[in-house]
Design a protein around this motif. Structure first.
Motif, PDB file in Angstrom:
ATOM      1  N   ASP A  22      30.500 -18.654  47.279  1.00 43.75           N
ATOM      2  CA  ASP A  22      29.412 -19.400  47.918  1.00 43.75           C
ATOM      3  C   ASP A  22      28.070 -18.673  47.824  1.00 43.75           C
ATOM      4  N   LEU A  23      28.086 -17.405  47.445  1.00 40.07           N
ATOM      5  CA  LEU A  23      26.861 -16.611  47.394  1.00 40.07           C
ATOM      6  C   LEU A  23      26.431 -16.410  45.950  1.00 40.07           C
ATOM      7  N   THR A  24      25.129 -16.506  45.720  1.00 42.00           N
ATOM      8  CA  THR A  24      24.593 -16.249  44.388  1.00 42.00           C
ATOM      9  C   THR A  24      24.645 -14.762  44.082  1.00 42.00           C
ATOM     10  N   PRO A  25      24.603 -14.371  42.790  1.00 47.12           N
ATOM     11  CA  PRO A  25      24.657 -12.935  42.456  1.00 47.12           C
ATOM     12  C   PRO A  25      23.564 -12.114  43.118  1.00 47.12           C
ATOM     13  N   SER A  26      22.353 -12.649  43.210  1.00 44.66           N
ATOM     14  CA  SER A  26      21.266 -11.877  43.827  1.00 44.66           C
ATOM     15  C   SER A  26      21.509 -11.682  45.322  1.00 44.66           C
ATOM     16  N   ILE A  27      22.010 -12.701  46.012  1.00 45.91           N
ATOM     17  CA  ILE A  27      22.311 -12.562  47.437  1.00 45.91           C
ATOM     18  C   ILE A  27      23.456 -11.578  47.642  1.00 45.91           C
ATOM     19  N   GLN A  28      24.436 -11.586  46.759  1.00 45.93           N
ATOM     20  CA  GLN A  28      25.538 -10.632  46.855  1.00 45.93           C
ATOM     21  C   GLN A  28      25.028  -9.200  46.742  1.00 45.93           C
ATOM     22  N   VAL A  29      24.177  -8.950  45.749  1.00 47.74           N
ATOM     23  CA  VAL A  29      23.627  -7.596  45.583  1.00 47.74           C
ATOM     24  C   VAL A  29      22.794  -7.202  46.793  1.00 47.74           C
ATOM     25  N   LEU A  30      21.982  -8.140  47.311  1.00 46.87           N
ATOM     26  CA  LEU A  30      21.140  -7.847  48.469  1.00 46.87           C
ATOM     27  C   LEU A  30      21.994  -7.506  49.690  1.00 46.87           C
ATOM     28  N   LEU A  31      23.034  -8.282  49.955  1.00 46.65           N
ATOM     29  CA  LEU A  31      23.902  -8.009  51.107  1.00 46.65           C
ATOM     30  C   LEU A  31      24.603  -6.671  50.969  1.00 46.65           C
ATOM     31  N   VAL A  32      25.087  -6.363  49.772  1.00 42.53           N
ATOM     32  CA  VAL A  32      25.782  -5.083  49.560  1.00 42.53           C
ATOM     33  C   VAL A  32      24.846  -3.910  49.816  1.00 42.53           C
ATOM     34  N   LYS A  33      23.612  -4.004  49.305  1.00 41.84           N
ATOM     35  CA  LYS A  33      22.668  -2.899  49.488  1.00 41.84           C
ATOM     36  C   LYS A  33      22.279  -2.738  50.959  1.00 41.84           C
ATOM     37  N   MET A  34      22.046  -3.836  51.647  1.00 42.03           N
ATOM     38  CA  MET A  34      21.653  -3.753  53.047  1.00 42.03           C
ATOM     39  C   MET A  34      22.797  -3.214  53.917  1.00 42.03           C
ATOM     40  N   ILE A  35      24.026  -3.664  53.651  1.00 44.42           N
ATOM     41  CA  ILE A  35      25.169  -3.170  54.429  1.00 44.42           C
ATOM     42  C   ILE A  35      25.414  -1.697  54.154  1.00 44.42           C
ATOM     43  N   ARG A  36      25.306  -1.285  52.898  1.00 45.54           N
ATOM     44  CA  ARG A  36      25.509   0.128  52.559  1.00 45.54           C
ATOM     45  C   ARG A  36      24.454   1.009  53.232  1.00 45.54           C
ATOM     46  N   LEU A  37      23.192   0.564  53.211  1.00 43.71           N
ATOM     47  CA  LEU A  37      22.129   1.332  53.855  1.00 43.71           C
ATOM     48  C   LEU A  37      22.335   1.394  55.363  1.00 43.71           C
ATOM     49  N   ALA A  38      22.715   0.274  55.979  1.00 48.80           N
ATOM     50  CA  ALA A  38      22.926   0.249  57.429  1.00 48.80           C
ATOM     51  C   ALA A  38      24.086   1.162  57.832  1.00 48.80           C
ATOM     52  N   LEU A  39      25.164   1.152  57.046  1.00 49.18           N
ATOM     53  CA  LEU A  39      26.303   2.016  57.357  1.00 49.18           C
ATOM     54  C   LEU A  39      25.930   3.493  57.228  1.00 49.18           C
ATOM     55  N   MET A  40      25.142   3.837  56.226  1.00 48.92           N
ATOM     56  CA  MET A  40      24.727   5.237  56.053  1.00 48.92           C
ATOM     57  C   MET A  40      23.858   5.691  57.219  1.00 48.92           C
ATOM     58  N   ILE A  41      22.904   4.847  57.631  1.00 44.70           N
ATOM     59  CA  ILE A  41      22.043   5.215  58.761  1.00 44.70           C
ATOM     60  C   ILE A  41      22.876   5.367  60.033  1.00 44.70           C
ATOM     61  N   PHE A  42      23.815   4.446  60.234  1.00 39.33           N
ATOM     62  CA  PHE A  42      24.678   4.521  61.418  1.00 39.33           C
ATOM     63  C   PHE A  42      25.530   5.787  61.389  1.00 39.33           C
TER      64      PHE A  42
END
Length: 436
Positions: free
Chosen positions: A202-222
């Protein structure tokens, strides 16, 4: 422990070591340890040579196969630990416990190393395995020798105070260990989330990449925030470094920050996405990956262009597949004035329509564009479903045009140059045709 107490502790340890070395039981234990080490080495080599792990563990679960592989690889350590334990038991039944103290220490150290190797077998990175194994074994060795608490006190006794932050070697060690563990767990969690997101249709490739990067950054900061709180570092104490960090980002890291923000903008507005065919300056190819700092554009000849994200935001980008993959192919050619222009257009349209990749629902078109000095100029246009290999399609159509012109007697014009040479007493005139 105070720094002034360290010399006294060292002197006491030296006296104890001296008394131990002068005892004949020390050399007996040392001999038993060396003999056991030789036997363990030979036994381990024999076990590794005789046991075929592939045949033995066939059909076993992956975790059990990994456990057996590590156990066989550490067979020498296991045999040494068993021999030391047997020697310790024999010595305890025949003499005082203090006369077999080194055997107990050697057995405990061997068992600790074996246990650590089994636990770290789940880690894939060999460097991380060695680092974690040595660090854990060092802690276990200090605990077995009864020197863990004094060592901790010594590491905590030396400190440097920066603002409201007290830095000690013990604090830095704890911070490094916990941060490594937290980032490792964060990487596992982010990889799991990434696999789930990429499986979503259901997600486009660009949205998939954006979600992965944001989740990875949020997990690292946490993870960093949790680790710093766990070791007792108050985040407000780091405010003293905010000014220097801001200056560093403003001057030294401005390009990195600009590329990072540009990457988020590209993923959010979906102007480019993985799989798009793009032309950026002199670089053309298909986007194979979108990273935090750059995108990777794979050319058809095996090269990959790594283009900073900032360039895609600030420069002109040709996206051949932005909204539609259908691509218009233009072929320019010319004929001499002896040819029938209507016949030329008819032949060109038939050839373009017969091209394998031409879209049948969009008929080709050919127009006469100019009466030039050397002949008539035409423009043939037709549509193909994908821009990949557009030059090959154009070449095939031009070759077919050449064959049709040869068959119909249509000539392709070429310029004629008249050269006059004057030399000697008489002028000489000659005309040379030069084809272009």
């Amino acid at each position: 422990m105070d720094l002034n107490d360290i010399p006294e502790v060292l002197q006491s340890a030296a006296r104890s070591a001296g008394l131990e070395i002068t005892s004949p039981w020390f050399y007996l234990q040392l001999g038993l340890m060396l003999a056991s080490a030789g036997i363990a080495y030979a036994a381990g080599a024999a076990i590794r040579a005789r046991i075929d792990l592939t045949a033995l563990a066939m059909g076993w679960p992956a975790a059990l196969r990994l456990f057996m592989r590590v156990l066989v690889g550490s067979a020498s350590t296991a045999v040494f630990a068993v021999l030391m334990t047997l020697a310790r038991v024999i010595m305890l039944t025949s003499t005082w416990p203090s006369r077999s103290y080194l055997l107990a220490v050697a057995a405990n150290l061997a068992f600790a190393w074996l246990l650590i190797r089994l636990i770290t077998s789940v880690i894939r990175n060999e460097f991380i395995v060695r680092l974690v194994s040595l660090s854990a074994w060092l802690v276990a060795a200090l605990s077995i020798l009864g020197q863990l608490d004094p060592t901790i006190e010594a590491l905590d006794s030396v400190s440097v105070v920066l603002g409201g932050l007290r830095l000690t070697p013990l604090l830095l060690i704890k911070l490094g260990v916990l941060l490594a563990v937290a980032l490792w767990l964060t990487n596992i969690a982010s990889n799991f989330v990434e696999s789930r997101i990429t499986q979503s249709g259901d997600l486009t490739p660009s949205i998939q990449v954006l979600l992965v990067k944001m989740i990875r950054l949020a997990l690292m900061i946490f993870a960093v925030a949790v680790v710093m709180s766990a070791v007792g570092i108050n985040l407000s104490a780091l405010a003293i470094f905010s000014g220097a960090a801001g200056v560093g980002i403003g001057f030294g890291l401005q390009k990195i920050v600009a590329n990072f923000i540009s990457g988020i903008i590209l993923l959010a507005d979906k102007s480019v996405k993985p799989g798009d065919l793009v032309t950026i300056g002199d670089s053309s190819g298909r986007i194979s990956a979108m990273k935090t700092r750059y995108i990777s554009v794979a050319a058809g000849d095996g090269r990959e262009f790594l283009i900073p994200n900032e360039d895609l935001v600030t420069q002109k980008v040709v996206n051949w597949t932005y909204t539609d993959k259908n691509t218009l192919v233009k072929v320019s050619f010319g004929t001499n004035y002896d040819a029938d222009p209507r016949l030329v257009c008819k032949l060109a349209i038939e050839i373009a329509a017969a091209a394998p990749r031409a879209i049948k629902s969009k008929p080709p078109n050919c127009i006469l564009t100019e009466f030039a000095e050397v002949g008539m100029k035409f423009s043939l246009t037709f549509w193909i479903a994908d821009p990949d290999g557009m030059d090959n399609v154009k070449s095939d159509v031009m070759l077919s045009l050449w064959e049709a012109f040869k068959r119909e007697g249509i000539r392709v014009p070429y310029p004629v140059r008249e050269i006059r040479i004057r030399g000697g007493a008489l002028p000489v005139e000659t005309t040379v045709e030069v084809s272009s």
